[in-house]
Design an enzyme around this catalytic site. Structure first.
Site, PDB file in Angstrom:
ATOM      1  N   CYS A  57      -1.328   0.713   7.379  1.00 54.54           N
ATOM      2  CA  CYS A  57      -2.771   0.400   7.514  1.00 54.54           C
ATOM      3  C   CYS A  57      -3.148  -0.831   6.690  1.00 54.54           C
ATOM      4  O   CYS A  57      -3.340  -1.926   7.232  1.00 54.54           O
ATOM      5  CB  CYS A  57      -3.629   1.596   7.101  1.00 54.54           C
ATOM      6  SG  CYS A  57      -3.441   3.035   8.184  1.00 54.54           S
ATOM      7  N   ARG A  58      -3.276  -0.666   5.377  1.00 51.37           N
ATOM      8  CA  ARG A  58      -3.844  -1.739   4.557  1.00 51.37           C
ATOM      9  C   ARG A  58      -2.939  -2.956   4.396  1.00 51.37           C
ATOM     10  O   ARG A  58      -3.371  -4.097   4.617  1.00 51.37           O
ATOM     11  CB  ARG A  58      -4.228  -1.185   3.171  1.00 51.37           C
ATOM     12  CG  ARG A  58      -5.392  -0.215   3.228  1.00 51.37           C
ATOM     13  CD  ARG A  58      -5.533   0.552   1.938  1.00 51.37           C
ATOM     14  NE  ARG A  58      -4.420   1.485   1.751  1.00 51.37           N
ATOM     15  CZ  ARG A  58      -4.223   2.208   0.672  1.00 51.37           C
ATOM     16  NH1 ARG A  58      -5.057   2.084  -0.352  1.00 51.37           N
ATOM     17  NH2 ARG A  58      -3.201   3.045   0.589  1.00 51.37           N
ATOM     18  N   SER A  59      -1.677  -2.722   3.986  1.00 43.81           N
ATOM     19  CA  SER A  59      -0.848  -3.902   3.675  1.00 43.81           C
ATOM     20  C   SER A  59      -0.426  -4.705   4.909  1.00 43.81           C
ATOM     21  O   SER A  59      -0.400  -5.936   4.836  1.00 43.81           O
ATOM     22  CB  SER A  59       0.348  -3.540   2.787  1.00 43.81           C
ATOM     23  OG  SER A  59       1.202  -2.622   3.394  1.00 43.81           O
ATOM     24  N   CYS A 109       0.860  -1.185   0.000  1.00 41.05           N
ATOM     25  CA  CYS A 109       0.000   0.000   0.000  1.00 41.05           C
ATOM     26  C   CYS A 109       0.898   1.238   0.000  1.00 41.05           C
ATOM     27  O   CYS A 109       2.073   1.146  -0.371  1.00 41.05           O
ATOM     28  CB  CYS A 109      -0.970  -0.024   1.182  1.00 41.05           C
ATOM     29  SG  CYS A 109      -0.184  -0.010   2.803  1.00 41.05           S
ATOM     30  N   ASN A 150       2.357   1.419   4.330  1.00 38.09           N
ATOM     31  CA  ASN A 150       2.670   0.143   4.994  1.00 38.09           C
ATOM     32  C   ASN A 150       2.375   0.198   6.498  1.00 38.09           C
ATOM     33  O   ASN A 150       3.055  -0.444   7.301  1.00 38.09           O
ATOM     34  CB  ASN A 150       4.135  -0.284   4.747  1.00 38.09           C
ATOM     35  CG  ASN A 150       4.455  -1.728   5.125  1.00 38.09           C
ATOM     36  OD1 ASN A 150       5.593  -2.069   5.441  1.00 38.09           O
ATOM     37  ND2 ASN A 150       3.463  -2.603   5.108  1.00 38.09           N
ATOM     38  N   ASP A 205      -8.053   3.633   1.127  1.00 37.26           N
ATOM     39  CA  ASP A 205      -7.142   4.069   2.183  1.00 37.26           C
ATOM     40  C   ASP A 205      -7.956   4.594   3.374  1.00 37.26           C
ATOM     41  O   ASP A 205      -8.687   5.576   3.234  1.00 37.26           O
ATOM     42  CB  ASP A 205      -6.269   5.185   1.600  1.00 37.26           C
ATOM     43  CG  ASP A 205      -5.205   5.651   2.565  1.00 37.26           C
ATOM     44  OD1 ASP A 205      -5.245   5.234   3.738  1.00 37.26           O
ATOM     45  OD2 ASP A 205      -4.347   6.423   2.136  1.00 37.26           O
TER      46      ASP A 205
HETATM   47  P1  4NP Z   1      -1.771   2.760   4.101  1.00 35.98           P
HETATM   48  O1  4NP Z   1      -2.410   4.098   4.690  1.00 35.98           O
HETATM   49  O2  4NP Z   1      -1.233   3.104   2.737  1.00 35.98           O
HETATM   50  O3  4NP Z   1      -2.919   1.830   4.042  1.00 35.98           O
HETATM   51  O4  4NP Z   1      -0.692   2.322   5.065  1.00 35.98           O
HETATM   52  C1  4NP Z   1      -1.698   5.308   4.759  1.00 35.98           C
HETATM   53  C2  4NP Z   1      -0.837   5.534   5.783  1.00 35.98           C
HETATM   54  C3  4NP Z   1      -0.159   6.731   5.877  1.00 35.98           C
HETATM   55  C4  4NP Z   1      -0.354   7.703   4.929  1.00 35.98           C
HETATM   56  C5  4NP Z   1      -1.215   7.476   3.876  1.00 35.98           C
HETATM   57  C6  4NP Z   1      -1.888   6.271   3.792  1.00 35.98           C
HETATM   58  N1  4NP Z   1       0.315   8.942   5.027  1.00 35.98           N
HETATM   59  O5  4NP Z   1       0.059   9.825   4.193  1.00 35.98           O
HETATM   60  O6  4NP Z   1       1.131   9.129   5.933  1.00 35.98           O
END
Ligand code: 4NP
Length: 157
Positions: free
Chosen positions: A13-15, A8, A11, A125
């Site tokens: 939340c989703r992945s 994602c 790294n 996201d």
């Molecule tokens: P992820 O979510 O891609 O599912 O881990 C996010 C985590 C952090 C950010 C964006 C999306 N960020 O902008 O910091």
């Protein structure tokens, strides 16, 4: 051995949630000796950090502990090691295709393309939203994981 990498943006939340849930799925079916699972992000803001506390809490409510995972960045070499490099959304997919070595494009896919029954190609996201976003994320990941494992069983095991 089949190697699976979930990717994602951050790294956190989703992945990592997909890593934890898919691993539990694989363990439940007694396939841990056959499938290696990891996760990574296309961005480097959270490198070395554990998953977002909301993601950890949401996973824990479903009996999955992802607290020990640490964020890292996806790299070109991942396309040599991993048979499946699975993006959560189109932006992740586009970023990964830019670092994918020539001839390895067939390893890159959208995670939910293995679960066409969901009628949804992206895991949205949840980072900037509320708790409901994390529940929805986990619902999609749980369904996607079952379909992905069924695909891997058919094709490789
Ligand atoms: P992820 O979510 O891609 O599912 O881990 C996010 C985590 C952090 C950010 C964006 C999306 N960020 O902008 O910091």
């Amino acid at each position: 051995m089949v190697n699976v990498l979930f990717v994602c943006l951050g790294n956190i939340c989703r992945s990592p949630s997909a890593e934890g849930i898919f691993r539990a799925c694989v363990e439940r079916e007694g396939l841990s000796d056959h499938i290696v699972i990891d996760s990574a992000g296309t961005g480097n803001w959270h490198v070395g950090n554990p998953p977002d506390s909301r993601a950890q809490a949401a996973a824990k409510r479903r009996g999955i502990d992802i607290s020990g995972l640490r964020a890292r960045v996806a790299k070109a070499e991942d396309f040599h090691h991993f048979d499946y490099v699975l993006a959560m959304d189109d932006e992740n997919h586009a970023d990964l295709s830019r670092i994918c070595p020539p001839g390895r494009e067939d390893r890159l896919a959208l995670f939910l393309d293995f679960a066409p029954v969901l009628g949804q190609r992206h895991v949205p996201d949840p980072y900037y939203g509320g708790a409901q976003g994390f529940e929805h994320m986990l619902d999609l990941i749980e369904s996607g994981s079952g379909e992905l494992l069924a695909h891997i069983r058919r094709k490789h095991l």
